[in-house]
Design a protein around this motif. Structure first.
Motif, PDB file in Angstrom:
ATOM      1  N   LEU A 106      -9.725   7.231 -62.809  1.00  0.00           N
ATOM      2  CA  LEU A 106      -8.889   6.501 -63.776  1.00  0.00           C
ATOM      3  C   LEU A 106      -9.681   6.071 -65.000  1.00  0.00           C
ATOM      4  CD1 LEU A 106      -6.876   4.242 -61.274  1.00  0.00           C
ATOM      5  CD2 LEU A 106      -6.253   6.485 -62.188  1.00  0.00           C
ATOM      6  N   GLY A 107     -10.564   6.937 -65.442  1.00  0.00           N
ATOM      7  CA  GLY A 107     -11.353   6.663 -66.637  1.00  0.00           C
ATOM      8  C   GLY A 107     -12.728   7.287 -66.545  1.00  0.00           C
ATOM      9  N   LEU A 108     -13.475   7.244 -67.642  1.00  0.00           N
ATOM     10  CA  LEU A 108     -14.828   7.798 -67.650  1.00  0.00           C
ATOM     11  C   LEU A 108     -15.740   6.993 -66.730  1.00  0.00           C
ATOM     12  CD1 LEU A 108     -15.381   8.482 -71.472  1.00  0.00           C
ATOM     13  CD2 LEU A 108     -14.985  10.176 -69.672  1.00  0.00           C
ATOM     14  N   PRO A 109     -16.691   7.653 -66.083  1.00  0.00           N
ATOM     15  CA  PRO A 109     -17.639   6.909 -65.248  1.00  0.00           C
ATOM     16  C   PRO A 109     -18.505   5.987 -66.088  1.00  0.00           C
ATOM     17  CG  PRO A 109     -18.337   9.197 -65.496  1.00  0.00           C
ATOM     18  CD  PRO A 109     -16.968   9.106 -66.087  1.00  0.00           C
ATOM     19  N   LYS A 110     -18.852   4.860 -65.523  1.00  0.00           N
ATOM     20  CA  LYS A 110     -19.745   3.915 -66.195  1.00  0.00           C
ATOM     21  C   LYS A 110     -21.155   4.464 -66.270  1.00  0.00           C
ATOM     22  CE  LYS A 110     -20.497  -0.527 -67.530  1.00  0.00           C
ATOM     23  NZ  LYS A 110     -19.727  -1.247 -68.568  1.00  0.00           N
ATOM     24  N   LEU A 111     -21.481   5.307 -65.305  1.00  0.00           N
ATOM     25  CA  LEU A 111     -22.839   5.790 -65.142  1.00  0.00           C
ATOM     26  C   LEU A 111     -22.818   7.160 -64.477  1.00  0.00           C
ATOM     27  CD1 LEU A 111     -25.975   5.156 -64.972  1.00  0.00           C
ATOM     28  CD2 LEU A 111     -25.474   4.160 -62.730  1.00  0.00           C
ATOM     29  N   VAL A 112     -23.674   8.059 -64.952  1.00  0.00           N
ATOM     30  CA  VAL A 112     -23.845   9.377 -64.334  1.00  0.00           C
ATOM     31  C   VAL A 112     -25.297   9.508 -63.896  1.00  0.00           C
ATOM     32  CG1 VAL A 112     -23.716  11.877 -64.640  1.00  0.00           C
ATOM     33  CG2 VAL A 112     -22.054  10.392 -65.793  1.00  0.00           C
ATOM     34  N   VAL A 113     -25.505   9.930 -62.650  1.00  0.00           N
ATOM     35  CA  VAL A 113     -26.856  10.172 -62.140  1.00  0.00           C
ATOM     36  C   VAL A 113     -26.942  11.633 -61.702  1.00  0.00           C
ATOM     37  CG1 VAL A 113     -28.563   9.610 -60.373  1.00  0.00           C
ATOM     38  CG2 VAL A 113     -27.169   7.794 -61.373  1.00  0.00           C
ATOM     39  N   LEU A 114     -27.942  12.324 -62.200  1.00  0.00           N
ATOM     40  CA  LEU A 114     -28.157  13.733 -61.871  1.00  0.00           C
ATOM     41  C   LEU A 114     -29.314  13.830 -60.886  1.00  0.00           C
ATOM     42  CD1 LEU A 114     -27.872  15.210 -65.483  1.00  0.00           C
ATOM     43  CD2 LEU A 114     -26.059  14.917 -63.772  1.00  0.00           C
ATOM     44  N   VAL A 115     -29.010  14.277 -59.675  1.00  0.00           N
ATOM     45  CA  VAL A 115     -30.005  14.370 -58.606  1.00  0.00           C
ATOM     46  C   VAL A 115     -30.457  15.829 -58.508  1.00  0.00           C
ATOM     47  CG1 VAL A 115     -30.514  13.906 -56.188  1.00  0.00           C
ATOM     48  CG2 VAL A 115     -28.778  12.523 -57.389  1.00  0.00           C
ATOM     49  N   GLU A 116     -31.701  16.096 -58.858  1.00  0.00           N
ATOM     50  CA  GLU A 116     -32.243  17.447 -58.782  1.00  0.00           C
ATOM     51  C   GLU A 116     -32.939  17.658 -57.432  1.00  0.00           C
ATOM     52  OE1 GLU A 116     -33.631  19.382 -62.765  1.00  0.00           O
ATOM     53  OE2 GLU A 116     -34.542  17.411 -62.607  1.00  0.00           O
ATOM     54  N   VAL A 117     -32.601  18.762 -56.795  1.00  0.00           N
ATOM     55  CA  VAL A 117     -33.199  19.110 -55.502  1.00  0.00           C
ATOM     56  C   VAL A 117     -33.845  20.485 -55.627  1.00  0.00           C
ATOM     57  CG1 VAL A 117     -32.762  19.548 -53.064  1.00  0.00           C
ATOM     58  CG2 VAL A 117     -31.471  17.763 -54.250  1.00  0.00           C
ATOM     59  N   SER A 118     -35.119  20.571 -55.271  1.00  0.00           N
ATOM     60  CA  SER A 118     -35.836  21.850 -55.348  1.00  0.00           C
ATOM     61  C   SER A 118     -36.643  22.084 -54.081  1.00  0.00           C
ATOM     62  CB  SER A 118     -36.784  21.860 -56.555  1.00  0.00           C
ATOM     63  OG  SER A 118     -36.072  21.741 -57.760  1.00  0.00           O
ATOM     64  N   GLU A 119     -36.625  23.315 -53.594  1.00  0.00           N
ATOM     65  CA  GLU A 119     -37.434  23.719 -52.447  1.00  0.00           C
ATOM     66  C   GLU A 119     -37.748  25.205 -52.586  1.00  0.00           C
ATOM     67  OE1 GLU A 119     -38.983  22.065 -50.318  1.00  0.00           O
ATOM     68  OE2 GLU A 119     -38.074  20.081 -50.569  1.00  0.00           O
ATOM     69  N   ASN A 120     -38.506  25.729 -51.648  1.00  0.00           N
ATOM     70  CA  ASN A 120     -38.912  27.135 -51.731  1.00  0.00           C
ATOM     71  C   ASN A 120     -37.913  28.098 -51.112  1.00  0.00           C
ATOM     72  OD1 ASN A 120     -41.370  26.896 -53.165  1.00  0.00           O
ATOM     73  ND2 ASN A 120     -42.341  26.063 -51.324  1.00  0.00           N
ATOM     74  N   THR A 121     -36.930  27.567 -50.375  1.00  0.00           N
ATOM     75  CA  THR A 121     -35.898  28.436 -49.799  1.00  0.00           C
ATOM     76  C   THR A 121     -34.523  27.831 -50.048  1.00  0.00           C
ATOM     77  OG1 THR A 121     -35.845  27.362 -47.604  1.00  0.00           O
ATOM     78  CG2 THR A 121     -37.494  29.103 -47.957  1.00  0.00           C
ATOM     79  N   GLU A 122     -33.533  28.698 -50.101  1.00  0.00           N
ATOM     80  CA  GLU A 122     -32.156  28.239 -50.295  1.00  0.00           C
ATOM     81  C   GLU A 122     -31.715  27.362 -49.130  1.00  0.00           C
ATOM     82  OE1 GLU A 122     -29.843  28.372 -52.518  1.00  0.00           O
ATOM     83  OE2 GLU A 122     -30.819  29.607 -54.028  1.00  0.00           O
ATOM     84  N   GLU A 123     -32.160  27.719 -47.932  1.00  0.00           N
ATOM     85  CA  GLU A 123     -31.756  26.951 -46.750  1.00  0.00           C
ATOM     86  C   GLU A 123     -32.244  25.502 -46.839  1.00  0.00           C
ATOM     87  OE1 GLU A 123     -32.218  27.098 -41.852  1.00  0.00           O
ATOM     88  OE2 GLU A 123     -33.149  28.636 -43.113  1.00  0.00           O
ATOM     89  N   GLU A 124     -33.488  25.321 -47.285  1.00  0.00           N
ATOM     90  CA  GLU A 124     -34.027  23.968 -47.421  1.00  0.00           C
ATOM     91  C   GLU A 124     -33.255  23.165 -48.464  1.00  0.00           C
ATOM     92  OE1 GLU A 124     -38.743  23.951 -46.659  1.00  0.00           O
ATOM     93  OE2 GLU A 124     -38.097  25.463 -48.124  1.00  0.00           O
ATOM     94  N   VAL A 125     -32.912  23.832 -49.562  1.00  0.00           N
ATOM     95  CA  VAL A 125     -32.152  23.157 -50.618  1.00  0.00           C
ATOM     96  C   VAL A 125     -30.788  22.723 -50.096  1.00  0.00           C
ATOM     97  CG1 VAL A 125     -30.971  23.495 -52.830  1.00  0.00           C
ATOM     98  CG2 VAL A 125     -33.337  24.247 -52.552  1.00  0.00           C
ATOM     99  N   LYS A 126     -30.105  23.647 -49.432  1.00  0.00           N
ATOM    100  CA  LYS A 126     -28.754  23.341 -48.932  1.00  0.00           C
ATOM    101  C   LYS A 126     -28.793  22.208 -47.902  1.00  0.00           C
ATOM    102  CE  LYS A 126     -27.138  26.577 -51.505  1.00  0.00           C
ATOM    103  NZ  LYS A 126     -26.652  26.170 -52.844  1.00  0.00           N
TER     104      LYS A 126
END
Length: 323
Positions: A106-126
């Protein structure tokens, strides 16, 4: 025998003790796979608890920007699209999922947080992404998993270019980054920010907030018409009140942007006279002629120094760039 780490001393001195002519760097290998989880908040209140819930997953970063920054991105979207090498329609279409989330909220968010996740395999990331999504379920926030690089990039372009375009579009004003880099214990941010922003509002200074939620490091960059004496006068008054508030919350007036002309006069708010005297003695040992960045971190006092007031409020007042 105990040894003293000169690397830390020289890095912490920020160019005031000497010049580094050669160094060896150890690089961190870049992880091959990554995803991003975008979080949308109705208020700052739950941010500390959400951060604490996410940190066990060891995210690469927790980048933050506020509602006002988001509004700038929407306002300047046609120009941002051009800078991104895209048509307005195709660029705007990328934000359709976020638009639907705003409808739910019901309106724009007050705050946006971008969580970056990195690993060496797709399985670890997921696995990490699943754990993050599970960890934030108890909170009143919205989330979206972003897997494509092109979709991730839209957030960074929006955040970066909105500030650049604001500088260009606000006539007769320029950035005045005098309180642009502070750090507060993350759990204190919801209590601190309203008081901090009130100081700026009381003096008629509009701002936007971006930063790093994981360690409580935030950036506020006001836009001001520094040709006016009345505007320049606000800098010292607001800085004094703002830094008092930072210290009240056991924070740091400098997080990652160094102590220069603008912050050196206020270091006494954070450090005792005894510690400041140690700064001075260290400066005299490494730089007895006060050659390196005179007046920064340690007030300039050597007889060979051209301006004896370096590192003082008076020096700061004389070095505010008007144009």
């Amino acid at each position: 025998m105990d040894t003293f780490d000169l690397n830390k001393l020289l890095v912490g001195s920020q160019g005031t003790l000497g010049i580094v002519t050669e160094m060896k760097l150890r690089l961190v290998p870049e992880k091959r796979c990554h995803d991003l989880v975008a979080l949308f908040f109705k208020s700052w209140d739950e941010l500390p608890q959400v951060v604490n819930a996410i940190l066990p997953q060891d995210p690469e970063s927790l980048e933050t920007f506020d509602k006002d920054t988001l509004k700038l991105g929407i306002q300047f979207m046609p120009e941002i699209a051009r800078k991104a090498g895209s048509s307005f329609f195709s660029f705007a279409l990328k934000f359709l999922p976020e638009a639907l989330i705003s409808v739910e909220m019901l309106g724009l968010p007050k705050l946006v947080v971008l969580v970056e996740v990195s690993e060496n395999t797709e399985e670890e990331v997921k696995d990490k992404v699943r754990n993050i999504v599970e960890a934030i379920k108890p909170f009143n926030i919205w989330s979206r998993i972003v897997e494509k690089d092109s979709e991730e990039e839209k957030f960074w372009v929006m955040r970066r270019e909105s500030f650049n375009l604001l500088r260009q579009h606000v006539k007769e004003k320029r950035t005045a980054p005098f309180i642009d880099d502070f750090c507060i214990p993350p759990e204190k941010v919801p209590e601190f920010l309203p008081r901090a922003l009130k100081i700026l509002k009381d003096y008629g200074i509009d701002t936007n907030i971006a930063g790093h939620a994981g360690n409580g490091n935030y950036h506020i960059i006001p836009l001001m018409d520094l040709r006016k004496e009345s505007e320049r006068a606000k800098i010292m008054v607001v800085a004094d009140k703002f830094y008092d508030l930072v210290v009240e919350y056991k924070g740091s007036i400098t997080a990652e942007h160094n102590d220069g002309i603008i912050r050196t006069p206020y270091l006494g708010k954070m450090y005792s006279p005894e510690v400041l005297e140690l700064f001075k003695k260290t400066k005299e040992i490494f730089d007895p002629l006060n050659i390196f960045n005179p007046g920064k971190k340690v007030p300039a006092s050597h007889e060979a120094t051209q301006d004896k007031n370096g590192g003082t409020i008076e020096y700061l007042e004389k070095h505010i760039a008007i144009e």
